[in-house]
Write a protein that holds these residues in place. Sequence first.
Motif, PDB file in Angstrom:
ATOM      1  N   ALA A  98       0.803  -1.228   0.000  1.00 64.67           N
ATOM      2  CA  ALA A  98       0.000   0.000   0.000  1.00 64.67           C
ATOM      3  C   ALA A  98       0.832   1.273   0.000  1.00 64.67           C
ATOM      4  O   ALA A  98       0.282   2.362  -0.166  1.00 64.67           O
ATOM      5  CB  ALA A  98      -0.921  -0.001   1.221  1.00 64.67           C
ATOM      6  N   SER A  99       2.154   1.160   0.165  1.00 61.53           N
ATOM      7  CA  SER A  99       2.983   2.354   0.381  1.00 61.53           C
ATOM      8  C   SER A  99       2.863   3.387  -0.736  1.00 61.53           C
ATOM      9  O   SER A  99       2.746   4.590  -0.477  1.00 61.53           O
ATOM     10  CB  SER A  99       4.447   1.951   0.571  1.00 61.53           C
ATOM     11  OG  SER A  99       4.910   1.219  -0.552  1.00 61.53           O
ATOM     12  N   GLY A 100       2.888   2.932  -1.990  1.00 58.52           N
ATOM     13  CA  GLY A 100       2.796   3.874  -3.103  1.00 58.52           C
ATOM     14  C   GLY A 100       1.443   4.564  -3.162  1.00 58.52           C
ATOM     15  O   GLY A 100       1.352   5.759  -3.482  1.00 58.52           O
ATOM     16  N   LYS A 105      -1.976   9.612  -1.608  1.00 57.76           N
ATOM     17  CA  LYS A 105      -3.161   9.994  -0.824  1.00 57.76           C
ATOM     18  C   LYS A 105      -4.444   9.407  -1.400  1.00 57.76           C
ATOM     19  O   LYS A 105      -5.485  10.053  -1.473  1.00 57.76           O
ATOM     20  CB  LYS A 105      -3.256  11.514  -0.730  1.00 57.76           C
ATOM     21  CG  LYS A 105      -2.057  12.140  -0.007  1.00 57.76           C
ATOM     22  CD  LYS A 105      -2.189  13.640   0.136  1.00 57.76           C
ATOM     23  CE  LYS A 105      -0.982  14.215   0.883  1.00 57.76           C
ATOM     24  NZ  LYS A 105      -1.054  15.686   1.027  1.00 57.76           N
ATOM     25  N   THR A 106      -4.346   8.144  -1.793  1.00 57.48           N
ATOM     26  CA  THR A 106      -5.516   7.415  -2.268  1.00 57.48           C
ATOM     27  C   THR A 106      -6.434   7.140  -1.080  1.00 57.48           C
ATOM     28  O   THR A 106      -5.965   6.830   0.014  1.00 57.48           O
ATOM     29  CB  THR A 106      -5.083   6.082  -2.905  1.00 57.48           C
ATOM     30  OG1 THR A 106      -4.114   6.340  -3.923  1.00 57.48           O
ATOM     31  CG2 THR A 106      -6.265   5.340  -3.508  1.00 57.48           C
ATOM     32  N   PRO A 107      -7.755   7.244  -1.237  1.00 59.89           N
ATOM     33  CA  PRO A 107      -8.684   6.968  -0.123  1.00 59.89           C
ATOM     34  C   PRO A 107      -8.438   5.588   0.476  1.00 59.89           C
ATOM     35  O   PRO A 107      -8.149   4.623  -0.239  1.00 59.89           O
ATOM     36  CB  PRO A 107     -10.058   7.058  -0.787  1.00 59.89           C
ATOM     37  CG  PRO A 107      -9.851   7.973  -1.958  1.00 59.89           C
ATOM     38  CD  PRO A 107      -8.462   7.697  -2.448  1.00 59.89           C
ATOM     39  N   SER A 108      -8.560   5.476   1.791  1.00 61.19           N
ATOM     40  CA  SER A 108      -8.215   4.244   2.503  1.00 61.19           C
ATOM     41  C   SER A 108      -9.036   3.052   2.030  1.00 61.19           C
ATOM     42  O   SER A 108      -8.520   1.931   1.949  1.00 61.19           O
ATOM     43  CB  SER A 108      -8.390   4.439   4.011  1.00 61.19           C
ATOM     44  OG  SER A 108      -9.719   4.830   4.307  1.00 61.19           O
ATOM     45  N   GLU A 109     -10.314   3.241   1.747  1.00 60.69           N
ATOM     46  CA  GLU A 109     -11.147   2.123   1.289  1.00 60.69           C
ATOM     47  C   GLU A 109     -10.693   1.605  -0.069  1.00 60.69           C
ATOM     48  O   GLU A 109     -10.693   0.400  -0.315  1.00 60.69           O
ATOM     49  CB  GLU A 109     -12.626   2.555   1.224  1.00 60.69           C
ATOM     50  CG  GLU A 109     -13.289   2.702   2.580  1.00 60.69           C
ATOM     51  CD  GLU A 109     -13.195   1.425   3.412  1.00 60.69           C
ATOM     52  OE1 GLU A 109     -13.471   0.340   2.861  1.00 60.69           O
ATOM     53  OE2 GLU A 109     -12.842   1.518   4.600  1.00 60.69           O
ATOM     54  N   GLU A 110     -10.282   2.525  -0.941  1.00 58.48           N
ATOM     55  CA  GLU A 110      -9.778   2.106  -2.243  1.00 58.48           C
ATOM     56  C   GLU A 110      -8.453   1.365  -2.092  1.00 58.48           C
ATOM     57  O   GLU A 110      -8.188   0.384  -2.791  1.00 58.48           O
ATOM     58  CB  GLU A 110      -9.604   3.312  -3.167  1.00 58.48           C
ATOM     59  CG  GLU A 110      -9.187   2.914  -4.577  1.00 58.48           C
ATOM     60  CD  GLU A 110      -9.097   4.095  -5.526  1.00 58.48           C
ATOM     61  OE1 GLU A 110      -8.570   3.897  -6.651  1.00 58.48           O
ATOM     62  OE2 GLU A 110      -9.538   5.203  -5.151  1.00 58.48           O
ATOM     63  N   ILE A 111      -7.612   1.818  -1.144  1.00 58.96           N
ATOM     64  CA  ILE A 111      -6.345   1.125  -0.888  1.00 58.96           C
ATOM     65  C   ILE A 111      -6.612  -0.306  -0.455  1.00 58.96           C
ATOM     66  O   ILE A 111      -5.992  -1.255  -0.965  1.00 58.96           O
ATOM     67  CB  ILE A 111      -5.528   1.874   0.187  1.00 58.96           C
ATOM     68  CG1 ILE A 111      -5.014   3.208  -0.350  1.00 58.96           C
ATOM     69  CG2 ILE A 111      -4.348   1.010   0.655  1.00 58.96           C
ATOM     70  CD1 ILE A 111      -4.285   4.051   0.671  1.00 58.96           C
ATOM     71  N   LYS A 112      -7.536  -0.485   0.478  1.00 63.32           N
ATOM     72  CA  LYS A 112      -7.865  -1.830   0.967  1.00 63.32           C
ATOM     73  C   LYS A 112      -8.329  -2.726  -0.176  1.00 63.32           C
ATOM     74  O   LYS A 112      -7.950  -3.895  -0.275  1.00 63.32           O
ATOM     75  CB  LYS A 112      -8.941  -1.750   2.042  1.00 63.32           C
ATOM     76  CG  LYS A 112      -8.472  -1.154   3.357  1.00 63.32           C
ATOM     77  CD  LYS A 112      -9.613  -1.114   4.362  1.00 63.32           C
ATOM     78  CE  LYS A 112      -9.163  -0.467   5.677  1.00 63.32           C
ATOM     79  NZ  LYS A 112     -10.277  -0.369   6.652  1.00 63.32           N
TER      80      LYS A 112
END
Length: 366
Positions: A98-100, A105-112
């Motif tokens: 998830a670091s990149g 600053k991608t939304p957390s839900e999209e990162i998950k």
Amino acid sequence: MAKLELKNLNKTYTPKVIPVKDVSLSVEDGEFLTLLGPSGCGKSTILRLIAGLEEPTRGQVLIGERNVTGVRPGDRNIAMVFQSYALYPHLTVYDNIASGLKLKKTPSEEIKQRVAEAANVLGLEELMNRKPGQMSGGQRQRVALARALVRRPDVFLLDEPLSNLDALLRERVRAEIKQLFAAQKVPVVYVTHDQTEAMTLSSKVAVLNKGDVQQLDAPELIYNNPANVFVAGFVGSPQMNLLTLSCQGNHASLGNFKIPLPKMPTVPHNIVLGIRPENVHLAKPEDTNIIKGRIFLVENLGMHYLISVRVDSSEKEEIIVRALVPIQQKWSGEEINLVLPNESIHWFNVQTGDAMVKPSVASQLV
């Protein structure tokens, strides 16, 4: 979707050190291009120029028809997988992947969601809380691939990602990479000196030497119709037989034996004959144009023996032909009769090294 183009790309450090010499090529959506060549040929420099980690002396890099030559690496929307994996040792697998996205600053839900998708594709679900030091080399490599996948880039760049793995693991991860990127539908540029990786992974291969592209073609054409002596000798294991022979009339002389030359405008004084060991046959009673010699080296390759044969010659210089023969037969210091089929012979210019005549029938052993 974005096409990658390199236009007259050049990198010059000093007048005598030019690792990339006016390279022009393109990689379409879904194409897998491998830059193949020996150490120092310029392949990793080309990758760094695409990534923006180095600036070209001249030339352009275009992604989706957008000139990104002067654009910062972080603004090119590319993902790069390094030879060293470049994982953060203090972060878990999840945080490494998830670091990149967090930096963007991608939304957390999209990162998950993206991390979960990549972990599922690469079989990392049970490793998400581990740190790199708690994983094998193959697992760390998959984490590095996952970190690239979640970026959803316009171009993937891979710099010898399998070189740190052992032989068995390399085969498995290579198969995973082939399936993984076949589904991505974006340009992939892969750097390696390993011809097996190039032949098995690529939709096309660029063979480089001293900064120049020697041949850009599909893997089977690189193997079956090499453009010059360098490509012929570099691609293929065991290496192609390359023999410099003198010419008389319409024949080339291999020791005491005559090999008919193909039709050409003028017959040169000397010529380079190329033939792959798998295309050199054991002679049968009905064969003509037999080459006689004596075996002096036998190498067990598992399914076959690779034999090295000194050809009968009246000259002082030894002429050696290497051939693959069935494992059931054993050879040691014996005389042997070989046939070099005309349709499998490549002919190269002695001065330029360029192919003069292509074989009429390509090898089927790719």
